[in-house]
Scaffold this active site. Structure first.
Site, PDB file in Angstrom:
ATOM      1  N   TYR A 149       0.815  -1.212   0.000  1.00 54.25           N
ATOM      2  CA  TYR A 149       0.000   0.000   0.000  1.00 54.25           C
ATOM      3  C   TYR A 149       0.852   1.266   0.000  1.00 54.25           C
ATOM      4  O   TYR A 149       0.411   2.324  -0.437  1.00 54.25           O
ATOM      5  CB  TYR A 149      -0.904   0.039   1.240  1.00 54.25           C
ATOM      6  CG  TYR A 149      -2.201  -0.701   1.093  1.00 54.25           C
ATOM      7  CD1 TYR A 149      -2.214  -2.072   0.889  1.00 54.25           C
ATOM      8  CD2 TYR A 149      -3.412  -0.035   1.166  1.00 54.25           C
ATOM      9  CE1 TYR A 149      -3.403  -2.760   0.765  1.00 54.25           C
ATOM     10  CE2 TYR A 149      -4.614  -0.708   1.045  1.00 54.25           C
ATOM     11  CZ  TYR A 149      -4.602  -2.074   0.839  1.00 54.25           C
ATOM     12  OH  TYR A 149      -5.782  -2.739   0.715  1.00 54.25           O
TER      13      TYR A 149
ATOM     14  N   LYS B 145       3.163 -15.321   2.918  1.00 54.92           N
ATOM     15  CA  LYS B 145       3.365 -16.097   1.687  1.00 54.92           C
ATOM     16  C   LYS B 145       4.866 -16.382   1.611  1.00 54.92           C
ATOM     17  O   LYS B 145       5.546 -16.016   0.638  1.00 54.92           O
ATOM     18  CB  LYS B 145       2.844 -15.276   0.482  1.00 54.92           C
ATOM     19  CG  LYS B 145       2.781 -16.032  -0.822  1.00 54.92           C
ATOM     20  CD  LYS B 145       1.718 -17.130  -0.872  1.00 54.92           C
ATOM     21  CE  LYS B 145       1.855 -17.960  -2.136  1.00 54.92           C
ATOM     22  NZ  LYS B 145       0.961 -19.138  -2.149  1.00 54.92           N
TER      23      LYS B 145
ATOM     24  N   ASP C  58      -2.981 -18.347   1.160  1.00 51.93           N
ATOM     25  CA  ASP C  58      -3.976 -19.055   0.336  1.00 51.93           C
ATOM     26  C   ASP C  58      -4.679 -20.133   1.148  1.00 51.93           C
ATOM     27  O   ASP C  58      -5.903 -20.281   1.118  1.00 51.93           O
ATOM     28  CB  ASP C  58      -3.331 -19.623  -0.943  1.00 51.93           C
ATOM     29  CG  ASP C  58      -2.047 -20.390  -0.691  1.00 51.93           C
ATOM     30  OD1 ASP C  58      -1.504 -20.342   0.432  1.00 51.93           O
ATOM     31  OD2 ASP C  58      -1.560 -21.061  -1.635  1.00 51.93           O
TER      32      ASP C  58
ATOM     33  N   ASP D 189      -6.266  -6.970   4.255  1.00 57.44           N
ATOM     34  CA  ASP D 189      -7.394  -6.343   3.564  1.00 57.44           C
ATOM     35  C   ASP D 189      -8.313  -7.418   3.012  1.00 57.44           C
ATOM     36  O   ASP D 189      -9.529  -7.398   3.207  1.00 57.44           O
ATOM     37  CB  ASP D 189      -6.857  -5.449   2.429  1.00 57.44           C
ATOM     38  CG  ASP D 189      -7.972  -4.794   1.642  1.00 57.44           C
ATOM     39  OD1 ASP D 189      -8.916  -4.289   2.278  1.00 57.44           O
ATOM     40  OD2 ASP D 189      -7.894  -4.788   0.398  1.00 57.44           O
TER      41      ASP D 189
ATOM     42  N   ASP E  39     -12.127  -8.958   4.699  1.00 64.76           N
ATOM     43  CA  ASP E  39     -13.421  -8.949   3.997  1.00 64.76           C
ATOM     44  C   ASP E  39     -14.019 -10.353   3.989  1.00 64.76           C
ATOM     45  O   ASP E  39     -15.219 -10.536   4.193  1.00 64.76           O
ATOM     46  CB  ASP E  39     -13.260  -8.478   2.535  1.00 64.76           C
ATOM     47  CG  ASP E  39     -13.599  -6.993   2.383  1.00 64.76           C
ATOM     48  OD1 ASP E  39     -13.403  -6.246   3.372  1.00 64.76           O
ATOM     49  OD2 ASP E  39     -14.037  -6.587   1.294  1.00 64.76           O
TER      50      ASP E  39
HETATM   51  C1  IPM Z   1     -10.292  -1.199   3.922  1.00 73.48           C
HETATM   52  C2  IPM Z   1     -10.542  -0.641   2.556  1.00 73.48           C
HETATM   53  C3  IPM Z   1      -9.373   0.260   2.204  1.00 73.48           C
HETATM   54  C4  IPM Z   1      -8.126  -0.592   2.186  1.00 73.48           C
HETATM   55  C5  IPM Z   1      -9.538   1.012   0.871  1.00 73.48           C
HETATM   56  C6  IPM Z   1     -10.796   1.833   0.848  1.00 73.48           C
HETATM   57  C7  IPM Z   1      -8.338   1.845   0.553  1.00 73.48           C
HETATM   58  O1  IPM Z   1     -10.718  -1.661   1.642  1.00 73.48           O
HETATM   59  O2  IPM Z   1     -10.201  -0.399   4.885  1.00 73.48           O
HETATM   60  O3  IPM Z   1     -10.205  -2.417   4.052  1.00 73.48           O
HETATM   61  O4  IPM Z   1      -7.833  -1.245   1.190  1.00 73.48           O
HETATM   62  O5  IPM Z   1      -7.425  -0.613   3.198  1.00 73.48           O
HETATM   63 MG    MG Z   2     -10.783  -3.599   2.499  1.00 70.74          MG
END
Ligand code: IPM
Ligand code: MG
Length: 357
Positions: free
Chosen positions: A142, A191, A223, A247, A251
């Protein structure tokens, strides 16, 4: 106690969910005799529209000088085509970096009241899901060098991923300390079969694990972890991983319970300054309709009380109130089940505020 909170309402449903969290915070202040002072700062698309940048320098300074930051959500299709340096996400990354918010805690917990919302089979979720992802937030790909150039007549784009020993060590420490306060199990995800940055990550985590003999430590590949999270999520307690893996895995983990709208997060630095936000996005399609689920933001406010203000009782009280409201059958559309009471965003905030004791 008096605390100054910078409020980044952001875009889409951001403003309405933050309103409900403030409603709950104000009720906490009333009951426990605190004073919370809020200062609004524009971040994201709303700031692009007004100032041409996703956050102003003054806005960054306000965040830095407050006791903590509460964020709704940023972004939306309206700003998808602005140039990369002005995107709403850019402001978020900048705030993370400038406030040194290197430790991102993302809990995923199955609320038994809404376990039917989980897309997983009952036999997989019935043992409970209660895990915490500790994501490194200010390093890795990032924040590495980025470039797009012409090489031998074609376009080449590059993103660099690098980690220093000390960056890994400080997030590792947060993870081990967090595991000590929970079920003392930590999986470090990398990884290391391919990446140098992951090999260093693994080496540092191994060294740290010797300092925490009580923590049952394992390393895992990203993975395979993605697969295990679906197969047997109950096996995890704390997971620590680098920025991009975190990240993606967070999710995935948030979806295990089917209640994305209820998941909070905390981004912490080495001081008490932190930023707190729900893990879901700005949901522009339902903005302004009073149907968004404010519980993720309300629970983020609880994390703020716990981690930035050391107000443990108050944080517990918010979490208890949320649980009581679910027990009473209140549901926003995203977690609605047959026989329950469907409420909007405001009514859900009212219910939580009223359930506080
Ligand atoms: C998160 C989001 C952010 C990230 C984006 C919006 C830049 O997906 O906070 O997980 O990738 O960190
Ligand atoms: Mg995210």
């Amino acid at each position: 106690m008096k605390k100054n909170i910078t409020v980044l309402r952001g875009d889409g449903i951001g403003p309405e969910i933050v309103n409900e969290a403030i409603k709950v915070l104000d009720r906490v202040a009333e009951i426990y005799g605190h004073e919370f002072v809020y200062t609004d700062v524009l971040m994201g698309g709303c700031s692009i529209d007004k100032y041409g940048v996703p956050i102003t320098e003054e806005g960054i300074e306000k965040c830095k000088s407050s006791d903590s930051v509460l964020l709704g959500a940023v972004g939306g299709p309206k700003w998808d085509n602005v140039e990369p340096s002005k995107r709403p996400e850019k402001a978020l990354l900048r705030v993370r970096k400038e406030l040194n918010l290197f430790a991102n805690l993302r809990p995923t917990k199955l609320f038994k009241q809404v376990c039917e919302a989980s897309p997983l089979k009952k036999e997989i979720v019935e043992n409970g899901i209660d895990l915490l992802i500790v994501r490194e937030l200010t390093g890795g790909i990032y924040f590495g060098k980025r470039s797009t150039s012409e090489v031998n007549g074609e376009t080449v784009a590059t993103d660099e991923m690098s980690y220093s020993y000390s960056e890994i060590e400080r997030i590792g420490r947060v993870a081990f300390e967090t595991a000590m306060k929970r079920n003392k199990k930590l999986a470090s995800v990398d990884k290391a079969n391919v990446l140098d940055s992951s090999r260093l990550w693994r080496k540092v985590m191994h060294e740290l694990s010797k300092e925490y003999p009580e923590v049952e430590y394992t390393d895992a590949l990203v993975d395979s972890t993605a697969m295990q999270l679906i197969k047997n999520p109950g096996q995890f307690d704390v997971i620590v991983t680098e920025n991009m893996f975190g990240d993606i895995l967070s999710d995935e983990a948030s979806m295990l319970t089917g209640s994305l709208g209820m998941m909070p997060s905390a981004s912490l630095s080495d001081t008490t300054l932190g930023m707190y936000e729900p893990i879901h996005g700005s949901a522009p399609d339902i903005a302004g309709l009073d149907i968004a689920n404010p519980l993720g933001t309300i629970l983020s406010a609880a994390m703020m009380l716990r981690y930035s203000f050391d107000m443990m009782k108050e944080a517990d009280a918010i979490e208890q109130a949320v649980s009581d409201v679910l027990d009473a059958g209140y549901r926003t559309g995203d977690i609605m089940q047959e026989g329950m009471i469907r409420v909007g965003c405001k009514a859900m905030g009212d219910a939580v505020a009223a359930a506080l004791r």
